[in-house]
Write a protein that holds these residues in place. Structure first.
Motif: not given
Length: 409
Positions: A165-193
């Motif tokens: 509800d971060w961008f209410a009344p439009i639902p789920f926008v914030g959730a997709f942005l959270a997913g983008a942030a998680l993937a951004f961190v994941g780039i660096f994590v998987v770089g440790l392989l």
């Protein structure tokens, strides 16, 4: 330290990195699967038959990405390939968020396609865990990496609840942005392989003695046929039921947060058994674990057919998740028996193309079925497919001349 000990240490280290990467990058798909249908329903003004199109797009993306993901990793290595996959997940989430802001269904679908394509890379984590180490260590490593999904099962749905509800009344926008942030961190994590060390001369000689065979010869193996069939059934049936579940719950008057929590428990159930699945495979054999998974999938359908309360939905989804874990992890372990090192990338890519293509079809069918036939019909469909897979397992055991409890798998 022997070469075997060094390989097992590297296998454990890489499994730890991939487990952490699963926690971050793997959270994108629970986010997408949880809200994809609801976001589609919002943009399509309640048209349920098209609401699951974004979820289907994610599965299509996974199918389309399977072969390119394997090819990229064959040329550039696991580390570069996995970093590229995390970047694709980030871009897909950003595009989906922009689509919601603009009220453009097509952009939402394209973003979900990107998230799904990234999942084709994440699906290769389990194979990367088996790249090095002793046979027992490889089985455990696959299980550990899958266990990383427990964290993603909590992180993804909780991110939806906290940010939708971060961008209410439009639902789920914030959730997709959270997913983008998680993937951004994941780039660096998987770089440790770390890549495995070059093979020793003796291992190189052994590999040279086993040249790559034509794919036609590989796919004719009974183990390949059974492993792919059971992986397809486990994953496709899970997708069929899970995609429809949030829509069915909301349609029965259950609030969205309760529906999201139901999916969270489902995803936890998908990955939590991985802490013991490897041990169960070593103790009872791969086919026996797959058979247990199929039985749990049937049990899930029977629970869901028994009622429409929150308890029925949640228990059915939990059994569905555990059944997927046993069926899919067991089938993956079976598949590793079917190829030589020189054949690895082609066979893994083909397997994931078949699996995710089937999952995409199941996801697409789910929206149509929930709109036209209903929740009951979806769960009835599970039962004959489970029976057919049991028959395939029995055929496989007979063809291999092994008894069901064989620990050789």
């Amino acid at each position: 330290m022997t070469a075997l000990d060094a390989n097992d240490r590297l296998a454990r280290r890489n499994a730890a990195v991939l487990t952490a990467a699963t926690a971050f990058n793997g959270s994108v798909m629970p986010i997408a699967m949880t809200i994809g249908g609801l976001a589609g329903l919002y943009l399509m003004a309640g048209e349920a038959s098209l609401a699951t199109a974004p979820v289907t797009a994610a599965q299509v993306g996974a199918a389309l990405g399977a072969v390119p993901a394997a090819a990229l990793m064959r040329r550039a290595g696991r580390r570069i390939g996995f970093m590229a996959g995390a970047a694709i997940a980030m871009i897909g989430c950003l595009l989906a968020a922009f689509g919601l802001l603009q009220g453009t269904f097509l952009l939402l679908v394209l973003g979900m396609t990107g998230a799904g394509a990234a999942n084709a890379f994440i699906a290769q984590y389990r194979f990367a865990a088996a790249d090095v180490g002793s046979p027992a260590q490889r089985t455990k490593a696959i299980s550990w990496v899958m266990a990383g999904g427990v964290a993603s099962a909590v992180i993804g749905p909780q991110a939806v609840i906290l940010t939708r509800d971060w961008f209410a009344p439009i639902p789920f926008v914030g959730a997709f942005l959270a997913g983008a942030a998680l993937a951004f961190v994941g780039i660096f994590v998987v770089g440790l392989l770390r890549a495995p060390a070059p093979v020793t001369p003796s291992a190189a000689e052994a590999a040279a003695a086993q040249p790559a065979r034509p794919l036609a010869a590989i796919v004719r193996q009974p183990v390949f046929v059974v492993s792919v069939a059971c992986a397809v059934a486990s994953y496709a049936l899970m997708s069929l039921v899970m995609t429809a579940a949030p829509l069915a719950m909301v349609g029965c008057g259950i609030d969205q947060d309760t529906a999201v929590l139901g999916i969270q428990w489902h995803v936890i159930a998908m990955f939590a058994p991985s802490f013991v699945t490897g041990k169960l495979i070593l103790r009872f054999g791969k086919q026996a674990v797959v058979a247990a998974g199929l039985a749990l999938l049937a049990g899930s359908a029977l629970v869901s057919l028994a009622g429409l309360s929150v308890a029925h939905f949640w228990l059915g989804l939990i059994l569905l998740g555990i059944g997927w874990n046993f069926g899919f992890v067991g089938a993956t372990a079976m598949l590793t028996e079917t190829y030589r090192p020189s054949e690895k990338s082609r066979v893994q890519g083909l397997n994931d193309l078949i699996v995710f293509g089937s999952v995409a079809l199941a996801s697409f069918s789910s929206g149509r079925l929930i709109d036209t036939a209903g929740w009951t019909t979806i769960n009835i469909i599970v039962l004959p497919i489970v029976v057919a897979c049991f028959a395939a397992l029995l055929w496989g055991w007979t063809a291999l001349g092994r008894r069901p409890g064989s620990s050789a798998g």
